[in-house]
Enzyme design. Structure first.
Site, PDB file in Angstrom:
ATOM      1  N   CYS A 189      38.585  31.395  -0.413  1.00  0.00           N
ATOM      2  CA  CYS A 189      39.948  31.317   0.139  1.00  0.00           C
ATOM      3  C   CYS A 189      40.994  31.116  -0.971  1.00  0.00           C
ATOM      4  O   CYS A 189      40.798  30.305  -1.880  1.00  0.00           O
ATOM      5  CB  CYS A 189      40.022  30.162   1.136  1.00  0.00           C
ATOM      6  SG  CYS A 189      41.620  30.047   1.957  1.00  0.00           S
TER       7      CYS A 189
ATOM      8  N   CYS B 144      43.964  23.841  -0.581  1.00  0.00           N
ATOM      9  CA  CYS B 144      43.786  22.601   0.189  1.00  0.00           C
ATOM     10  C   CYS B 144      42.804  21.682  -0.550  1.00  0.00           C
ATOM     11  O   CYS B 144      41.642  22.071  -0.766  1.00  0.00           O
ATOM     12  CB  CYS B 144      43.268  22.922   1.586  1.00  0.00           C
ATOM     13  SG  CYS B 144      44.196  24.266   2.368  1.00  0.00           S
TER      14      CYS B 144
ATOM     15  N   CYS C 297      39.158  21.032   0.644  1.00  0.00           N
ATOM     16  CA  CYS C 297      38.338  22.112   1.198  1.00  0.00           C
ATOM     17  C   CYS C 297      37.360  22.759   0.222  1.00  0.00           C
ATOM     18  O   CYS C 297      37.747  23.298  -0.820  1.00  0.00           O
ATOM     19  CB  CYS C 297      39.236  23.188   1.792  1.00  0.00           C
ATOM     20  SG  CYS C 297      38.257  24.423   2.688  1.00  0.00           S
TER      21      CYS C 297
ATOM     22  N   CYS D 175      33.648  27.757  18.386  1.00  0.00           N
ATOM     23  CA  CYS D 175      34.803  27.850  17.511  1.00  0.00           C
ATOM     24  C   CYS D 175      34.418  28.632  16.253  1.00  0.00           C
ATOM     25  O   CYS D 175      33.493  28.256  15.552  1.00  0.00           O
ATOM     26  CB  CYS D 175      35.258  26.435  17.150  1.00  0.00           C
ATOM     27  SG  CYS D 175      36.663  26.417  16.038  1.00  0.00           S
TER      28      CYS D 175
ATOM     29  N   CYS E  39      37.216  29.682  20.631  1.00  0.00           N
ATOM     30  CA  CYS E  39      38.286  29.154  19.797  1.00  0.00           C
ATOM     31  C   CYS E  39      38.176  29.843  18.445  1.00  0.00           C
ATOM     32  O   CYS E  39      37.077  30.159  17.995  1.00  0.00           O
ATOM     33  CB  CYS E  39      38.107  27.643  19.639  1.00  0.00           C
ATOM     34  SG  CYS E  39      39.301  26.901  18.501  1.00  0.00           S
TER      35      CYS E  39
ATOM     36  N   CYS F 192      44.958  23.745  19.620  1.00  0.00           N
ATOM     37  CA  CYS F 192      44.097  22.713  19.047  1.00  0.00           C
ATOM     38  C   CYS F 192      44.669  22.371  17.684  1.00  0.00           C
ATOM     39  O   CYS F 192      44.674  23.215  16.784  1.00  0.00           O
ATOM     40  CB  CYS F 192      42.673  23.241  18.917  1.00  0.00           C
ATOM     41  SG  CYS F 192      41.566  22.135  18.023  1.00  0.00           S
TER      42      CYS F 192
ATOM     43  N   ARG G 134      39.186  15.009  19.698  1.00  0.00           N
ATOM     44  CA  ARG G 134      37.851  15.366  19.184  1.00  0.00           C
ATOM     45  C   ARG G 134      37.465  14.526  17.970  1.00  0.00           C
ATOM     46  O   ARG G 134      38.162  14.528  16.957  1.00  0.00           O
ATOM     47  CB  ARG G 134      37.804  16.864  18.836  1.00  0.00           C
ATOM     48  CG  ARG G 134      36.425  17.369  18.404  1.00  0.00           C
ATOM     49  CD  ARG G 134      36.327  18.890  18.368  1.00  0.00           C
ATOM     50  NE  ARG G 134      36.659  19.471  19.659  1.00  0.00           N
ATOM     51  CZ  ARG G 134      37.761  20.200  19.899  1.00  0.00           C
ATOM     52  NH1 ARG G 134      38.602  20.468  18.940  1.00  0.00           N
ATOM     53  NH2 ARG G 134      37.999  20.662  21.111  1.00  0.00           N
TER      54      ARG G 134
HETATM   55  N1  SAM Z   1      41.501  28.629   6.861  1.00  0.00           N
HETATM   56  C1  SAM Z   1      41.889  28.159   8.124  1.00  0.00           C
HETATM   57  C2  SAM Z   1      42.891  27.031   8.061  1.00  0.00           C
HETATM   58  O1  SAM Z   1      43.014  26.396   7.041  1.00  0.00           O
HETATM   59  O2  SAM Z   1      43.539  26.803   9.078  1.00  0.00           O
HETATM   60  C3  SAM Z   1      40.738  27.741   9.019  1.00  0.00           C
HETATM   61  C4  SAM Z   1      39.553  26.998   8.460  1.00  0.00           C
HETATM   62  S1  SAM Z   1      39.880  25.373   7.786  1.00  0.00           S
HETATM   63  C5  SAM Z   1      38.359  24.997   6.977  1.00  0.00           C
HETATM   64  C6  SAM Z   1      39.916  24.320   9.249  1.00  0.00           C
HETATM   65  C7  SAM Z   1      40.151  22.850   9.063  1.00  0.00           C
HETATM   66  O3  SAM Z   1      38.986  22.211   8.589  1.00  0.00           O
HETATM   67  C8  SAM Z   1      41.211  22.410   8.085  1.00  0.00           C
HETATM   68  O4  SAM Z   1      42.494  22.500   8.626  1.00  0.00           O
HETATM   69  C9  SAM Z   1      40.832  20.953   7.838  1.00  0.00           C
HETATM   70  O5  SAM Z   1      41.528  20.101   8.728  1.00  0.00           O
HETATM   71  C10 SAM Z   1      39.335  20.920   8.137  1.00  0.00           C
HETATM   72  N2  SAM Z   1      38.557  20.606   6.932  1.00  0.00           N
HETATM   73  C11 SAM Z   1      38.307  21.427   5.889  1.00  0.00           C
HETATM   74  N3  SAM Z   1      37.589  20.810   4.943  1.00  0.00           N
HETATM   75  C12 SAM Z   1      37.375  19.550   5.392  1.00  0.00           C
HETATM   76  C13 SAM Z   1      36.690  18.411   4.838  1.00  0.00           C
HETATM   77  N4  SAM Z   1      36.114  18.454   3.639  1.00  0.00           N
HETATM   78  N5  SAM Z   1      36.651  17.280   5.565  1.00  0.00           N
HETATM   79  C14 SAM Z   1      37.255  17.230   6.785  1.00  0.00           C
HETATM   80  N6  SAM Z   1      37.899  18.268   7.339  1.00  0.00           N
HETATM   81  C15 SAM Z   1      37.975  19.407   6.652  1.00  0.00           C
HETATM   82  C1  DTB Z   2      38.532  20.797  12.672  1.00  0.00           C
HETATM   83  O1  DTB Z   2      39.503  20.044  12.868  1.00  0.00           O
HETATM   84  N1  DTB Z   2      37.430  20.457  12.034  1.00  0.00           N
HETATM   85  C2  DTB Z   2      36.521  21.567  11.941  1.00  0.00           C
HETATM   86  C3  DTB Z   2      37.240  22.662  12.765  1.00  0.00           C
HETATM   87  N2  DTB Z   2      38.483  22.042  13.094  1.00  0.00           N
HETATM   88  C4  DTB Z   2      37.430  24.013  12.231  1.00  0.00           C
HETATM   89  C5  DTB Z   2      36.178  21.926  10.533  1.00  0.00           C
HETATM   90  C6  DTB Z   2      35.618  20.775   9.742  1.00  0.00           C
HETATM   91  C7  DTB Z   2      35.212  21.310   8.425  1.00  0.00           C
HETATM   92  C8  DTB Z   2      34.523  20.290   7.578  1.00  0.00           C
HETATM   93  C9  DTB Z   2      34.169  20.840   6.241  1.00  0.00           C
HETATM   94  C10 DTB Z   2      33.213  21.991   6.258  1.00  0.00           C
HETATM   95  O2  DTB Z   2      32.162  21.934   6.949  1.00  0.00           O
HETATM   96  O3  DTB Z   2      33.460  22.976   5.546  1.00  0.00           O
HETATM   97 FE1  SF4 Z   3      41.377  28.038   2.974  1.00  0.00          FE
HETATM   98 FE2  SF4 Z   3      39.998  25.815   3.334  1.00  0.00          FE
HETATM   99 FE3  SF4 Z   3      42.634  25.700   3.181  1.00  0.00          FE
HETATM  100 FE4  SF4 Z   3      41.480  26.827   5.363  1.00  0.00          FE
HETATM  101  S1  SF4 Z   3      41.357  24.688   4.722  1.00  0.00           S
HETATM  102  S2  SF4 Z   3      43.219  27.603   4.185  1.00  0.00           S
HETATM  103  S3  SF4 Z   3      39.656  27.733   4.386  1.00  0.00           S
HETATM  104  S4  SF4 Z   3      41.247  26.348   1.522  1.00  0.00           S
END
Ligand code: SAM
Ligand code: DTB
Ligand code: SF4
Length: 328
Positions: free
Chosen positions: A52, A56, A59, A96, A128, A188, A260
């Site tokens: 990506c 973030c 992430c 989802c 979702c 959501c 959730r």
């Molecule tokens: N790329 C899209 C976005 O950012 O909206 C969708 C996927 S993104 C991984 C979805 C959500 O996962 C993020 O908004 C964040 O709140 C959660 N998330 C990602 N990495 C995480 C982590 N290490 N611990 C907890 N939540 C995480």
């Molecule tokens: C949300 O709030 N938590 C989920 C879902 N929406 C998409 C994602 C959590 C991701 C945790 C880190 C991972 O597994 O990559």
């Molecule tokens: Fe990309 Fe992860 Fe950020 Fe979603 S949360 S926009 S997958 S870097």
């Protein structure tokens, strides 16, 4: 009564109540709006993993960090429907699908996602998606394909957001949420605690969510999963009582929404999770994987449900404008 005019002071006061007081208050409100023994179960599937362009800080899927996530292009439709059949058989009500995209582009990948939505919806699951930013037209296409809900998190307060993400801003997030709402898709939106934010930041996020009219139908509360290679890899474990306070405050601010208990459960005890359910959490992600990180084993979760006398909610209990209920 549902309110969209909470003040920061009111919510801060709620957040800081003595735990017994807070639990009692949240649990009382919870049972006025929900069956306290029912938990909605969602299953997550990463349909496009890693690579990506966003930054973030939490992430593991951001291309710029060295994590052990293996990049995977968009899954084939057949693979997704196979996974959906397993999810359906497990008794989950929602699937989802997550993609590590900054935003949706109008290309063949999006067409394939629309097909995925159509197929999974026709299998009798609430679908979702979480695909990053959307235009109004893309939201309408997803709605027409039968999308039930769209996940797009605010993650934290507007102020703290700028410290964890630099490649987009809070306004971008709110715009996408507006398109989703307008298309008649269930909203959501929630966030993450444990990133180094202050209590004011947590409340700031809940204020923004609860000022939406209507409130988001579901509010995920994630405890940061610190992943090696990301800037937040060394963040300490979120204290369970911080999670309880956050969930209870979300429950009190948005009584009718589904709250959730999301990422972070592998490091929580059953007792800790029971407190979260008492505080008003009424949904989880089940299945051994979140998007890229581990989640409790499905069987362990079902044993927890049995122990606590919890039952899973059936799909489409709350119909929305875009989906038709399909007989199982
Ligand atoms: N790329 C899209 C976005 O950012 O909206 C969708 C996927 S993104 C991984 C979805 C959500 O996962 C993020 O908004 C964040 O709140 C959660 N998330 C990602 N990495 C995480 C982590 N290490 N611990 C907890 N939540 C995480
Ligand atoms: C949300 O709030 N938590 C989920 C879902 N929406 C998409 C994602 C959590 C991701 C945790 C880190 C991972 O597994 O990559
Ligand atoms: Fe990309 Fe992860 Fe950020 Fe979603 S949360 S926009 S997958 S870097």
């Amino acid at each position: 009564m549902l309110r969209c005019d909470w003040s920061k002071e009111e919510l801060l006061q709620v957040y800081h109540l003595p735990i017994m007081e807070l639990l009692y208050k949240a649990a009382t409100i919870h049972r006025q709006y929900h069956d306290p023994n029912e938990v909605q179960v969602s299953s997550l599937l990463s349909i496009k993993t890693g690579g990506c362009p966003e930054d973030c800080a939490y992430c593991p899927q951001a291309a710029r960090y060295q994590t052990d996530v293996t990049v995977h292009k968009l899954m084939e439709l057949s693979e997704v429907t196979q996974r959906a059949a397993v999810v359906k058989a497990s008794g989950a009500s929602r699937m989802c699908m997550g993609a590590a995209w900054r935003e949706v582009r109008d290309n063949s990948d999006f067409d394939r996602v629309l097909e995925m939505v159509q197929h999974v919806n026709s299998m009798g699951l609430e679908v979702c998606c979480t695909l990053g930013m959307l235009t109004a037209q893309q939201a309408e296409k997803l709605a027409a394909a039968g999308l039930y809900a769209y996940n797009h998190n605010l993650d934290s307060s507007a102020e703290f957001y700028g410290e964890i993400i630099h490649t987009r801003n809070y306004e971008d997030r709110l715009n996408t949420l507006g398109h989703v709402r307008k298309a008649g898709i269930s909203v959501c939106s929630g966030g993450i605690i444990g990133m180094g934010e202050s209590v004011e930041d947590r409340i700031g996020m809940l204020l923004t969510l609860s000022s939406m009219n209507p409130h988001p139908e579901s509010v995920p509360v994630n405890a940061l999963v610190p992943v090696a290679g990301t800037p937040l890899e060394d963040q300490p474990l979120v204290d369970i009582f911080e999670m309880v306070r956050m969930i209870a405050t979300a429950r009190i601010a948005m009584p009718a929404s589904v709250v959730r208990l999301s990422a972070g459960r592998t490091r929580m005890t059953i007792e800790g999770q029971a407190l979260c359910f008492m505080a008003g959490a009424n949904s989880i992600f089940a299945g051994e994987k979140l998007l890229t990180t581990p989640n409790p084993d499905f069987d362990d979760d079902m044993n927890m449900f049995k122990k606590l006398g919890l039952k899973s909610r059936e799909p489409f209990k709350v119909p929305n404008r875009t989906t038709q209920t399909v007989e199982a």
